[in-house]
Motif scaffolding. Sequence first.
Motif, PDB file in Angstrom:
ATOM      1  N   SER A 140       9.543  11.008 -15.166  1.00 46.49           N
ATOM      2  CA  SER A 140       8.788   9.949 -15.845  1.00 46.49           C
ATOM      3  C   SER A 140       9.116   8.568 -15.295  1.00 46.49           C
ATOM      4  O   SER A 140       9.065   7.594 -16.035  1.00 46.49           O
ATOM      5  CB  SER A 140       9.090   9.986 -17.354  1.00 46.49           C
ATOM      6  N   CYS A 141       9.471   8.469 -14.025  1.00 54.58           N
ATOM      7  CA  CYS A 141       9.825   7.177 -13.445  1.00 54.58           C
ATOM      8  C   CYS A 141       8.574   6.330 -13.235  1.00 54.58           C
ATOM      9  O   CYS A 141       7.435   6.780 -13.441  1.00 54.58           O
ATOM     10  CB  CYS A 141      10.580   7.374 -12.132  1.00 54.58           C
ATOM     11  N   MET A 142       8.785   5.094 -12.794  1.00 54.57           N
ATOM     12  CA  MET A 142       7.676   4.158 -12.608  1.00 54.57           C
ATOM     13  C   MET A 142       6.690   4.631 -11.548  1.00 54.57           C
ATOM     14  O   MET A 142       5.486   4.375 -11.641  1.00 54.57           O
ATOM     15  CB  MET A 142       8.223   2.787 -12.232  1.00 54.57           C
ATOM     16  N   VAL A 143       7.186   5.331 -10.524  1.00 58.33           N
ATOM     17  CA  VAL A 143       6.284   5.831  -9.475  1.00 58.33           C
ATOM     18  C   VAL A 143       5.308   6.848 -10.056  1.00 58.33           C
ATOM     19  O   VAL A 143       4.096   6.798  -9.785  1.00 58.33           O
ATOM     20  CB  VAL A 143       7.110   6.442  -8.327  1.00 58.33           C
ATOM     21  N   ILE A 144       5.809   7.761 -10.871  1.00 55.98           N
ATOM     22  CA  ILE A 144       4.942   8.776 -11.490  1.00 55.98           C
ATOM     23  C   ILE A 144       4.002   8.111 -12.485  1.00 55.98           C
ATOM     24  O   ILE A 144       2.812   8.468 -12.580  1.00 55.98           O
ATOM     25  CB  ILE A 144       5.802   9.847 -12.161  1.00 55.98           C
ATOM     26  N   TRP A 145       4.506   7.135 -13.231  1.00 52.12           N
ATOM     27  CA  TRP A 145       3.671   6.435 -14.219  1.00 52.12           C
ATOM     28  C   TRP A 145       2.511   5.719 -13.535  1.00 52.12           C
ATOM     29  O   TRP A 145       1.349   5.865 -13.923  1.00 52.12           O
ATOM     30  CB  TRP A 145       4.546   5.455 -15.000  1.00 52.12           C
ATOM     31  N   GLU A 146       2.825   4.949 -12.509  1.00 50.39           N
ATOM     32  CA  GLU A 146       1.762   4.175 -11.860  1.00 50.39           C
ATOM     33  C   GLU A 146       0.799   5.080 -11.095  1.00 50.39           C
ATOM     34  O   GLU A 146      -0.393   4.804 -11.017  1.00 50.39           O
ATOM     35  CB  GLU A 146       2.383   3.145 -10.921  1.00 50.39           C
ATOM     36  N   ALA A 147       1.305   6.170 -10.526  1.00 50.94           N
ATOM     37  CA  ALA A 147       0.402   7.124  -9.880  1.00 50.94           C
ATOM     38  C   ALA A 147      -0.538   7.755 -10.889  1.00 50.94           C
ATOM     39  O   ALA A 147      -1.724   7.986 -10.601  1.00 50.94           O
ATOM     40  CB  ALA A 147       1.214   8.196  -9.159  1.00 50.94           C
ATOM     41  N   CYS A 148      -0.043   8.027 -12.099  1.00 52.36           N
ATOM     42  CA  CYS A 148      -0.903   8.541 -13.162  1.00 52.36           C
ATOM     43  C   CYS A 148      -1.964   7.515 -13.535  1.00 52.36           C
ATOM     44  O   CYS A 148      -3.113   7.866 -13.829  1.00 52.36           O
ATOM     45  CB  CYS A 148      -0.057   8.916 -14.367  1.00 52.36           C
ATOM     46  N   THR A 149      -1.598   6.229 -13.516  1.00 51.38           N
ATOM     47  CA  THR A 149      -2.572   5.165 -13.771  1.00 51.38           C
ATOM     48  C   THR A 149      -3.639   5.132 -12.686  1.00 51.38           C
ATOM     49  O   THR A 149      -4.820   4.901 -12.965  1.00 51.38           O
ATOM     50  CB  THR A 149      -1.852   3.814 -13.849  1.00 51.38           C
ATOM     51  N   VAL A 150      -3.244   5.372 -11.436  1.00 57.22           N
ATOM     52  CA  VAL A 150      -4.224   5.395 -10.339  1.00 57.22           C
ATOM     53  C   VAL A 150      -5.225   6.519 -10.546  1.00 57.22           C
ATOM     54  O   VAL A 150      -6.440   6.342 -10.378  1.00 57.22           O
ATOM     55  CB  VAL A 150      -3.491   5.545  -8.992  1.00 57.22           C
ATOM     56  N   PHE A 151      -4.756   7.696 -10.927  1.00 53.03           N
ATOM     57  CA  PHE A 151      -5.662   8.832 -11.128  1.00 53.03           C
ATOM     58  C   PHE A 151      -6.569   8.631 -12.343  1.00 53.03           C
ATOM     59  O   PHE A 151      -7.698   9.130 -12.350  1.00 53.03           O
ATOM     60  CB  PHE A 151      -4.863  10.120 -11.293  1.00 53.03           C
ATOM     61  N   SER A 152      -6.099   7.936 -13.361  1.00 51.72           N
ATOM     62  CA  SER A 152      -6.905   7.770 -14.571  1.00 51.72           C
ATOM     63  C   SER A 152      -7.853   6.573 -14.482  1.00 51.72           C
ATOM     64  O   SER A 152      -8.946   6.608 -15.040  1.00 51.72           O
ATOM     65  CB  SER A 152      -5.989   7.617 -15.787  1.00 51.72           C
ATOM     66  N   HIS A 153      -7.463   5.495 -13.798  1.00 54.48           N
ATOM     67  CA  HIS A 153      -8.295   4.297 -13.730  1.00 54.48           C
ATOM     68  C   HIS A 153      -9.142   4.234 -12.459  1.00 54.48           C
ATOM     69  O   HIS A 153     -10.170   3.551 -12.444  1.00 54.48           O
ATOM     70  CB  HIS A 153      -7.423   3.046 -13.821  1.00 54.48           C
ATOM     71  N   ARG A 154      -8.673   4.817 -11.383  1.00 56.25           N
ATOM     72  CA  ARG A 154      -9.424   4.927 -10.132  1.00 56.25           C
ATOM     73  C   ARG A 154      -9.947   3.576  -9.645  1.00 56.25           C
ATOM     74  O   ARG A 154      -9.152   2.662  -9.400  1.00 56.25           O
ATOM     75  CB  ARG A 154     -10.547   5.955 -10.309  1.00 56.25           C
ATOM     76  N   GLN A 155     -11.272   3.410  -9.537  1.00 54.10           N
ATOM     77  CA  GLN A 155     -11.836   2.211  -8.939  1.00 54.10           C
ATOM     78  C   GLN A 155     -11.742   0.978  -9.821  1.00 54.10           C
ATOM     79  O   GLN A 155     -12.024  -0.142  -9.358  1.00 54.10           O
ATOM     80  CB  GLN A 155     -13.306   2.429  -8.539  1.00 54.10           C
ATOM     81  N   SER A 156     -11.355   1.113 -11.084  1.00 51.24           N
ATOM     82  CA  SER A 156     -11.237  -0.048 -11.958  1.00 51.24           C
ATOM     83  C   SER A 156      -9.976  -0.868 -11.675  1.00 51.24           C
ATOM     84  O   SER A 156      -9.838  -1.976 -12.193  1.00 51.24           O
ATOM     85  CB  SER A 156     -11.246   0.383 -13.429  1.00 51.24           C
ATOM     86  N   LEU A 157      -9.060  -0.337 -10.867  1.00 50.06           N
ATOM     87  CA  LEU A 157      -7.874  -1.098 -10.483  1.00 50.06           C
ATOM     88  C   LEU A 157      -8.225  -2.108  -9.401  1.00 50.06           C
ATOM     89  O   LEU A 157      -9.284  -2.045  -8.772  1.00 50.06           O
ATOM     90  CB  LEU A 157      -6.776  -0.151  -9.995  1.00 50.06           C
ATOM     91  N   SER A 158      -7.314  -3.017  -9.163  1.00 46.60           N
ATOM     92  CA  SER A 158      -7.553  -4.088  -8.182  1.00 46.60           C
ATOM     93  C   SER A 158      -7.186  -3.609  -6.784  1.00 46.60           C
ATOM     94  O   SER A 158      -6.149  -3.980  -6.210  1.00 46.60           O
ATOM     95  CB  SER A 158      -6.735  -5.326  -8.557  1.00 46.60           C
ATOM     96  N   TRP A 159      -8.039  -2.760  -6.210  1.00 44.06           N
ATOM     97  CA  TRP A 159      -7.836  -2.298  -4.835  1.00 44.06           C
ATOM     98  C   TRP A 159      -8.212  -3.411  -3.865  1.00 44.06           C
ATOM     99  O   TRP A 159      -9.208  -4.100  -4.055  1.00 44.06           O
ATOM    100  CB  TRP A 159      -8.669  -1.055  -4.561  1.00 44.06           C
ATOM    101  N   GLN A 160      -7.437  -3.541  -2.814  1.00 46.08           N
ATOM    102  CA  GLN A 160      -7.653  -4.586  -1.823  1.00 46.08           C
ATOM    103  C   GLN A 160      -7.564  -3.991  -0.433  1.00 46.08           C
ATOM    104  O   GLN A 160      -7.109  -2.865  -0.239  1.00 46.08           O
ATOM    105  CB  GLN A 160      -6.618  -5.709  -1.994  1.00 46.08           C
ATOM    106  N   THR A 161      -8.002  -4.779   0.549  1.00 42.19           N
ATOM    107  CA  THR A 161      -7.900  -4.393   1.955  1.00 42.19           C
ATOM    108  C   THR A 161      -6.712  -5.113   2.572  1.00 42.19           C
ATOM    109  O   THR A 161      -6.633  -6.339   2.525  1.00 42.19           O
ATOM    110  CB  THR A 161      -9.181  -4.753   2.716  1.00 42.19           C
ATOM    111  N   ASP A 162      -5.764  -4.344   3.117  1.00 40.79           N
ATOM    112  CA  ASP A 162      -4.576  -4.965   3.684  1.00 40.79           C
ATOM    113  C   ASP A 162      -4.841  -5.479   5.090  1.00 40.79           C
ATOM    114  O   ASP A 162      -5.973  -5.443   5.588  1.00 40.79           O
ATOM    115  CB  ASP A 162      -3.404  -3.983   3.669  1.00 40.79           C
ATOM    116  N   ALA A 163      -3.812  -5.981   5.758  1.00 40.02           N
ATOM    117  CA  ALA A 163      -3.961  -6.586   7.079  1.00 40.02           C
ATOM    118  C   ALA A 163      -4.409  -5.587   8.129  1.00 40.02           C
ATOM    119  O   ALA A 163      -5.053  -5.959   9.117  1.00 40.02           O
ATOM    120  CB  ALA A 163      -2.638  -7.237   7.503  1.00 40.02           C
ATOM    121  N   SER A 164      -4.107  -4.296   7.933  1.00 40.63           N
ATOM    122  CA  SER A 164      -4.509  -3.279   8.905  1.00 40.63           C
ATOM    123  C   SER A 164      -5.881  -2.693   8.620  1.00 40.63           C
ATOM    124  O   SER A 164      -6.298  -1.747   9.291  1.00 40.63           O
ATOM    125  CB  SER A 164      -3.468  -2.149   8.920  1.00 40.63           C
ATOM    126  N   GLY A 165      -6.587  -3.223   7.600  1.00 35.88           N
ATOM    127  CA  GLY A 165      -7.913  -2.723   7.272  1.00 35.88           C
ATOM    128  C   GLY A 165      -7.924  -1.496   6.399  1.00 35.88           C
ATOM    129  O   GLY A 165      -8.980  -0.867   6.238  1.00 35.88           O
TER     130      GLY A 165
END
Length: 583
Positions: free
Chosen positions: A99-124
């Motif tokens: 139940s660490c922060m990595v698992i928690w935030e990964a669960c947030t990624v799977f549940s919220h998907r495109q509603s999170l603030s996805w960005q394009t990094d320097a490598s595209g």
Amino acid sequence: MVYTIKDGCHDCDRCWSQCLRGAIKPSGPQAAYQKAGYWIDPTLCDACPDVEVPHCVQVCDSETSLKPLSSRKGRCKSTLLPPAIPSIFLNGKTTSFASCMVIWEACTVFSHRQSLSWQTDASGKLCYRRLVNRGRGEMRFRLAADPEVAHLERANPDTNNPDALSHRTVDTTIDTDAEVPLPMAADPGREAIASFDIRAACIHLIFAAYAATLGCPWEESFEINDQHIEKYLGLDRRKDLTKLEKLTLIKELVYQSCRLLVSLNWPQQGKVPPFTLAEQPIWQLLHTQYYFEKDAQGCQHLIGLSFTIKSGGWAQRFLNSRDYRNQTAFYQYGTLPHALIAEVMSSWQQHEGAVRLLLWLLFKLRLGGDHRLTVRTLLRVAYGESRLLEATTVRGAHKRLLKTFEHDLERVCRHGLEPIFDPETYPIEIQPLWAKAARIPDDVDEALDFWADQANRVLTDNAPRDKWQRLLNARILGFELSDEWQQSARRPAPKRRRRLPSKRHYQSRSSVLDRGAGSGQSLFEQSLSGQAIKAAREQQKISQRALADSLGKSQSWIRDIEKGRFSISFEDQVRLREALGIQ
């Protein structure tokens, strides 16, 4: 209609390049009695619905090799399939999980998907950043183009099976020394994250539970097959899906869970020194094995799948019991209720907001249900920042969001997390109708008084005009947890060395007992009983709901202490004495 390659393929090397979905794969070196050729992954083949004749059939010069695969009738049971012995949920209700922060935030990624603030990094590449420890650290998530594409793939037949002519397995094995999967670019990454299934969060949590059963999960791997996943997700009770449809869904969810890459820049916390983690999969897919069975017509039917998974390097930092004793790593785990998995699988389409709340509260409430939360925070968790902003700026949008939120909160309450409303900021006039209906007393006399005096005022859907503005500033004092969730919030008390009581301890204890004896009551008799509380409440003609509101509790809490179902803390006893006027 899915196609299959029957016996008679002479390896013309034309069809595999025409498949747009990559369903046709080379078989690799075969046994002496088998010919080299190709096989079709039925979980990927869609028979090219945009054309009348599939592309592979158009270029194949053999009239008997590529044929439509008819549905297999009967139960898909075979001696080829390994036994499905569960390793988690052994008691049928709960299991430990990372139940660490990595698992928690990964669960947030799977549940919220495109509603999170996805960005394009320097490598595209598409990435999502999450700051930790007040901005002193960071977690970065990116999506792998394919969990297997950057690794060496080879297919091996099942040479140990004497019936290999009618039963065979095809597996793709990943070289663990190869490079990690390549991250996706921005545009295809946004399309991929939008196609993610929220049910992949269940697979993610199941993997976290398997990792918690291993001593060194960053070094050891675990194997899970489709029969395990069907049992955990409840797919074994789905009679509307064929075996192939279930296998296709399971493989898609597993591959989505293995496509998430993470890199860490973690600050120092306590005595644990700071560390960094290079980008790697949260769950590394080491091995995928396909179990086929040949029918009388020579068609290969997929009857099973198995996956070999290994945790990423995060487990060495957050799930390390050995280094945790030396205070050089973390060992963070919780308890996963199986009812949560069942709720997500049953409500993911109609109540997505409730599913997001449950997944978030799984980690938030792992230390107990006494957490003060604002309604604005719950709205942001359930529907995202953009929809909350729309509700506050677009006229009429807040009404739809308010109605949806109250329905989703009711779903959470029915699941076993009953919210405790703050009587000051979340009074009865802005509470949902289902919460007002819960105020109906269980006692017959109190219920009669309620329907005669309060029903017309309380049980109404009319709300003040400023309900939305007041709701944004309202608070929930916590949640009353069900038995399974109480197990997830319970922690074993640390063992302390027993010390011999000092002489001063005996003197202070004797003085307390003397004071109790002087007042005519012992220290044990001074504690409130459920009968005393009920008698004092009825004497003052106070209902259970009114007493609960004055204490910031729920009516069920008052009912339970009056029936003596659990003991009352010293602080609550003091508040009860003041509210009921008990000396």
